[in-house]
Design a protein around this motif. Sequence first.
Motif, PDB file in Angstrom:
ATOM      1  N   THR A  12      49.682 -27.049 -61.989  1.00 21.40           N
ATOM      2  CA  THR A  12      50.500 -26.058 -62.126  1.00 21.40           C
ATOM      3  C   THR A  12      49.486 -24.577 -61.538  1.00 21.40           C
ATOM      4  O   THR A  12      48.489 -24.460 -62.251  1.00 21.40           O
ATOM      5  CB  THR A  12      51.374 -25.124 -63.245  1.00 21.40           C
TER       6      THR A  12
ATOM      7  N   GLY B   2      54.111 -15.928 -62.849  1.00 19.01           N
ATOM      8  CA  GLY B   2      52.899 -15.693 -63.446  1.00 19.01           C
ATOM      9  C   GLY B   2      52.200 -14.005 -64.044  1.00 19.01           C
ATOM     10  O   GLY B   2      51.054 -13.996 -64.008  1.00 19.01           O
ATOM     11  N   LYS B   3      52.982 -12.982 -64.391  1.00 19.30           N
ATOM     12  CA  LYS B   3      53.326 -12.018 -64.851  1.00 19.30           C
ATOM     13  C   LYS B   3      52.505 -12.076 -65.431  1.00 19.30           C
ATOM     14  O   LYS B   3      51.223 -11.399 -65.872  1.00 19.30           O
ATOM     15  CB  LYS B   3      54.350 -11.399 -64.744  1.00 19.30           C
ATOM     16  N   SER B   4      52.422 -12.584 -66.724  1.00 19.31           N
ATOM     17  CA  SER B   4      51.755 -12.829 -68.307  1.00 19.31           C
ATOM     18  C   SER B   4      50.368 -13.142 -67.978  1.00 19.31           C
ATOM     19  O   SER B   4      49.167 -12.828 -68.450  1.00 19.31           O
ATOM     20  CB  SER B   4      52.384 -13.367 -69.008  1.00 19.31           C
TER      21      SER B   4
ATOM     22  N   GLU C 122      55.582  -6.698 -71.343  1.00 20.74           N
ATOM     23  CA  GLU C 122      57.005  -6.831 -71.600  1.00 20.74           C
ATOM     24  C   GLU C 122      57.453  -6.417 -73.215  1.00 20.74           C
ATOM     25  O   GLU C 122      58.076  -6.502 -73.810  1.00 20.74           O
ATOM     26  CB  GLU C 122      58.023  -8.107 -71.547  1.00 20.74           C
TER      27      GLU C 122
ATOM     28  N   PRO D  58      60.228 -12.988 -60.709  1.00 20.08           N
ATOM     29  CA  PRO D  58      60.903 -13.770 -61.469  1.00 20.08           C
ATOM     30  C   PRO D  58      60.260 -14.466 -62.099  1.00 20.08           C
ATOM     31  O   PRO D  58      59.111 -14.427 -62.785  1.00 20.08           O
ATOM     32  CB  PRO D  58      61.679 -14.641 -60.244  1.00 20.08           C
TER      33      PRO D  58
END
Lengths: 260, 249
Positions: free
Chosen positions: B25, B50-52, B160, B46
């Motif tokens: 990945t 890959g934000k985290s 978040e 979305p």
Amino acid sequence: MSTYQKHRKVILPVLLFPILILLWEFYIKIGNVPNYLLPRPYDLFVSLISLFTKGHAMKHIWTTLKEIFVGTGIGMMIGLVFGYLMAKIRIVEKMIMPFIIIVQTAPKISLAPLFILWMGLGIESKAALVILVVSFPILINEVSAIRSIEEDAYHLMKVLKGNRWQVFWYIELPYSLEMLLSGIKLALTQAITGAVIGEMIGAKAGLGYLLTLGSETYDIKMILNAVILLSFIGLVLYLISERIEKKALYWKAVDQRVIG
Amino acid sequence: MGQKENDVVIRDLDKIYGNLLKEDTVALKGINLSIKKGEFVSIIGPSGCGKSTLLKIIGGLEKLSAGTIEYSDPENRLGFVFQDSVLLPWKNVRENAEFPLVIQKKQTKENEEKLDALLDLAGLKEFSSALPRELSGGMKSRVSIVRALSYDAPLLLMDEPFGALDALTRDHLNIELLKIWSKTNKTIIFVTHSIEEAVFLSDRVIVMATRPGRIREIVPIDLTRPRDEDSRNDSKFGEYCRYLREIIG
Ligand SMILES: Nc1ncnc2c1ncn2[C@@H]1O[C@H](COP(=O)(O)OP(=O)(O)OP(=O)(O)O)[C@@H](O)[C@H]1O
Ligand SMILES: [Mg+2]
């Protein structure tokens, strides 16, 4: 809540008790049951008293308790230490796990005769049996307790620059203790079984020894007395461990009265 | 703003997760990003973009596959607010918030007083001795934020933190967060799913795209500070939100 509702748990069984005693008396009268198969409640009570006054009941109780406590204590320590090592070190797990599964599925009690041959009729063989019975479930639960600690808890420690020892002390140890305390009831129950079976196979004292002695001498009263004392010990240990669990796991306790 | 020193500089960062069975990945590809001292940036995009992963790499919790990250702070001190609070269930509110001071052996009188002030500011003072299981989701988030603020880390990473909260509580906590930020001069990198939240809080919004995870666009938010409830009624606020919604698609 009325007094009845509050103490319902105690009142109901206490009400049932004399009824059971009466039924017992009645059954012996009606069925003409001979004394050597089932004694009258009163006779049994008298023999229980004399077991304490003349029969060294305390010595036997103490022997069994010692086996249970020593065995459970050491068994828990062993399960905890090896479970922790297995959870942390993959190679150790890969090496040991197959054997654990084999021993775990075999009835461990079947090793009792072996232990008695090896270690004699004293407390050691019975304590060893208890250790064996107690340590395996603790070990397996410890592995899963450590494995199920969320990754972010470790991340938190890393962000805070905590060292290895702090991770152990502040994260892994509390989660292990949680597992240990919630498993203590089960462990003690199994410990009693282990100690008694060991004593029945070969011992010089203990309640399991009284059971065997009773059956060899056709002494039904002795057998019943041993059973009564064992049940009593079981109940007391259960209540104590429930208290310990509630006190120590205050932070997760659900108030059960809401349900009951 | 343009004159300020950089706090975090990311160059050509890739992150690839190895996979035994399937293809690897590519979680992040060619990330270039500079974050200024004292800046508030949000990362939006979305799910699965890959934000985290990016936040964890910046926080040193995940290894990078290629590229470099430089930090202005030589000790690399940072605070991390995790998505699901991660409070220790056997410690009460204050003990959880105090935890970093215990770990870093910094339980000085001054720090303890600062902690109490923060708990007060976060509206947690009366709940100091409450256990995590007795707290609402919003209170848990606040405890974990106070915990991340309790020690002197110039960089604060938040994944978040208000994701599980209702809009009202979230709006309220956003204002509180801005107050704390303006008092402490921290650099904040804030991951969110909410466009409104990103616009309301940030100096810049980083919009990410998925497959491979990459930066699509960086949108500077030119709204006056300090911001409060009224900022949301600003016509520019609506425009930014509309624009971001368009590019995220
Ligand atoms: N430990 C891991 N091993 C393998 N793949 C991973 C791992 N962590 C994340 N990924 C993959 O990396 C990609 C990015 O994941 P990440 O959690 O960073 O997304 P995200 O943007 O935070 O999503 P969300 O908004 O749902 O939280 C996903 O495709 C995910 O499957
Ligand atoms: Mg995420």
